[in-house]
Scaffold this active site. Sequence first.
Site, PDB file in Angstrom:
ATOM      1  N   LYS A 182       0.875  -1.169   0.065  1.00  0.00           N
ATOM      2  CA  LYS A 182       0.170   0.138   0.275  1.00  0.00           C
ATOM      3  C   LYS A 182       0.807   1.151   0.059  1.00  0.00           C
ATOM      4  CE  LYS A 182      -3.562   2.454   2.672  1.00  0.00           C
ATOM      5  NZ  LYS A 182      -4.390   2.363   3.936  1.00  0.00           N
ATOM      6  N   GLU A 188      10.465  -4.860   4.616  1.00  0.00           N
ATOM      7  CA  GLU A 188      10.662  -6.007   4.329  1.00  0.00           C
ATOM      8  C   GLU A 188      10.300  -6.232   2.857  1.00  0.00           C
ATOM      9  OE1 GLU A 188       8.968  -4.871   6.639  1.00  0.00           O
ATOM     10  OE2 GLU A 188       8.754  -6.573   8.647  1.00  0.00           O
ATOM     11  N   GLY A 242      -5.140  -1.941   4.775  1.00  0.00           N
ATOM     12  CA  GLY A 242      -4.132  -3.007   4.397  1.00  0.00           C
ATOM     13  C   GLY A 242      -4.806  -4.174   4.485  1.00  0.00           C
ATOM     14  N   ARG A 243      -5.422  -4.554   5.645  1.00  0.00           N
ATOM     15  CA  ARG A 243      -5.732  -5.830   5.778  1.00  0.00           C
ATOM     16  C   ARG A 243      -7.496  -5.796   5.540  1.00  0.00           C
ATOM     17  NH1 ARG A 243      -4.793  -2.515  10.252  1.00  0.00           N
ATOM     18  NH2 ARG A 243      -6.543  -1.781  11.556  1.00  0.00           N
ATOM     19  N   GLU A 328      -5.105  -6.929  14.494  1.00  0.00           N
ATOM     20  CA  GLU A 328      -4.626  -5.593  13.976  1.00  0.00           C
ATOM     21  C   GLU A 328      -5.537  -4.541  14.368  1.00  0.00           C
ATOM     22  OE1 GLU A 328      -2.774  -4.490  10.303  1.00  0.00           O
ATOM     23  OE2 GLU A 328      -0.831  -4.589  11.215  1.00  0.00           O
ATOM     24  N   HIS A 359      -5.746 -33.776  16.814  1.00  0.00           N
ATOM     25  CA  HIS A 359      -4.503 -34.587  17.422  1.00  0.00           C
ATOM     26  C   HIS A 359      -3.340 -33.629  17.750  1.00  0.00           C
ATOM     27  CE1 HIS A 359      -6.424 -38.276  15.674  1.00  0.00           C
ATOM     28  NE2 HIS A 359      -6.846 -37.305  14.765  1.00  0.00           N
ATOM     29  N   LYS A 487       9.069  -1.178  14.592  1.00  0.00           N
ATOM     30  CA  LYS A 487       9.790  -0.925  13.404  1.00  0.00           C
ATOM     31  C   LYS A 487      10.904   0.139  13.637  1.00  0.00           C
ATOM     32  CE  LYS A 487       5.475  -1.253  10.179  1.00  0.00           C
ATOM     33  NZ  LYS A 487       4.739  -0.301   9.223  1.00  0.00           N
TER      34      LYS A 487
HETATM   35  O1  F6P Z   1       3.015  -3.119   9.803  1.00  0.00           O
HETATM   36  C1  F6P Z   1       1.568  -3.253   9.754  1.00  0.00           C
HETATM   37  C2  F6P Z   1       1.026  -2.907   8.289  1.00  0.00           C
HETATM   38  O2  F6P Z   1       1.262  -1.402   8.081  1.00  0.00           O
HETATM   39  C3  F6P Z   1      -0.264  -3.441   7.914  1.00  0.00           C
HETATM   40  O3  F6P Z   1      -1.167  -2.965   8.333  1.00  0.00           O
HETATM   41  C4  F6P Z   1      -0.106  -3.812   6.321  1.00  0.00           C
HETATM   42  O4  F6P Z   1      -1.105  -4.591   6.019  1.00  0.00           O
HETATM   43  C5  F6P Z   1       1.513  -4.167   6.218  1.00  0.00           C
HETATM   44  O5  F6P Z   1       1.890  -3.366   7.089  1.00  0.00           O
HETATM   45  C6  F6P Z   1       1.850  -3.866   4.967  1.00  0.00           C
HETATM   46  O6  F6P Z   1       1.933  -2.381   4.593  1.00  0.00           O
HETATM   47  P1  F6P Z   1       2.126  -2.338   3.152  1.00  0.00           P
HETATM   48  O7  F6P Z   1       0.825  -2.737   2.200  1.00  0.00           O
HETATM   49  O8  F6P Z   1       2.115  -0.480   2.932  1.00  0.00           O
HETATM   50  O9  F6P Z   1       3.412  -2.737   2.708  1.00  0.00           O
END
Ligand code: F6P
Length: 522
Positions: A182, A188, A242-243, A328, A359, A487
């Site tokens: 987003k 990452e 995002g979610r 979240e 199990h 972060k």
């Molecule tokens: O760190 C949490 C978050 O902001 C989530 O809410 C989001 O889905 C994810 O990181 C990834 O963010 P982006 O889509 O901006 O890379």
Amino acid sequence: MREMFKSDPERFGKFSLKLDDLALDYSKNLIDESAFNALIDLAKAVNVEARRDAMWAGEHINSTEDRAVMHMALRYQGDQPVMVDGKDVMPDVREVLANMRTFASAVRSGDIKGATGQKITDVVNIGIGGSDLGPAMVCNALRPYIDAGITPHFVSNVDGADIADTLAQLQPENTLVLVASKTFTTDETMTNANTARKWLVDALGDDAVKDHFAALSTNLDACADFGIAQDRIFGFWDWVGGRYSVWSAIGLPVMLAIGPDQFDEFLAGAYEMDQHFLSAPLAENMPVIMAVLGVWYRNVWGHATHAVLPYDQRMNRFAAYLQQQDMESNGKSVQLNGEKVTRKTGPIVWGEPGTNGQHAFYQLIHQGTDIIPVDFLVAAQAHDNLPEHHQKLVANCFAQSEALMLGKSADQVMAELKEQGLSTAEIEALTPHKVFEGNRPSNTLIYTKLTPKMLGKLIALYEHKVFVQGAIWNINSFDQWGVELGKQLAKAILPKVKDANASSRHDGSTEGLLAQFHEWQG
Ligand code: F6P
């Protein structure tokens, strides 16, 4: 519950709800009519309906980020304008969907090829959190619909193992990389995207980036700076959390895998659930019912966790997906006005598919000291022509909720042991271990088949459940400040991970770990 079922033969009818091809049995809960009515009154008293309507009207209900919350627009099938900040967003939503359709169809048919003329056979989605969990879960769940020889892969972790293991199976010539973010700044994702870019450029040269990369983001300039061709940048908007973004351009890996028509079905399923949520009276509203039952267990009974147990192996990422969606969203401890909450908020959500969990951890659900409310999910029809498997799967699912509810009394245990010929002393010693208290609550969601449409419905159901709970707790379910501190600190620690002599100072434990790391890293 045993007593309530005995005294009321109508209990299932009273506490179950059918929406066409999806039914919720909530009769195995610790409620009678007066408790249920009180819970619905609670939802009314906190104005859940007004808050729901404010969301759909485009009000900035995500107050700490000053944003609307309009993921329902992404799957809206009606012909009315959908207004956000004075603008009808539907033309933009439909334009992006149409561009995704054109692109996905051409990749699937082989009209769009890689730089060397090979058909794209593998799609690597690089994203994390909402830019990974939704599409990864959906692609897994809908594997029977993957039909054009395109295999989706998902890389999320900054641990190099993730991208290394994924790329090791692939050839750059027939791989399409989707950078899904987003913000297009998530460390990452950008680290993994740069590694994938290098892998591709090393094999096919700089020029191939435009043929092998696409971006899914709200940050269009950053996508272009990365070198992604304009017609391969699929945008969305800040009013999509995002979610809640699997319905947007973030769903492109799903569309590539199952095709645009099935993706439309997925959206249509969510739309059906939206219409139900927006119009059904609270007492007959599936997300509301599931939400108030969750509040009942969290706040009145004090249960800290909630298990989601799909009897569907392909739903093996569903609990992980819901963990972000729910935890979240509702893992908050201040109210909308900034005051501390006075009661517990979101539960710990967890789960694994049945029958595997039976199990492993079900022992604790049946006989542990904590009560764990459970959602079971099961389809009436399987995709695989293995009827014996499906019958056993369904029998196990129903047996678990029955066992949790009924339990097994000491009298029953003793009678069984007697019949097996055990001595009185043996019976006395064993009985306490074999007693199940029962009276343990569960919901069961049963549906015809796990189609794209049904999965859309199920995801939307849980989205709205989480929304209603957030409204009851008076919290902002749409921000996530709690992920920021880690972060920031990771950024501050990184220089000292790279160089033991870097000047930053940390707490004693962190300094100790850094020293150990440098001693052992070789
Ligand atoms: O760190 C949490 C978050 O902001 C989530 O809410 C989001 O889905 C994810 O990181 C990834 O963010 P982006 O889509 O901006 O890379």
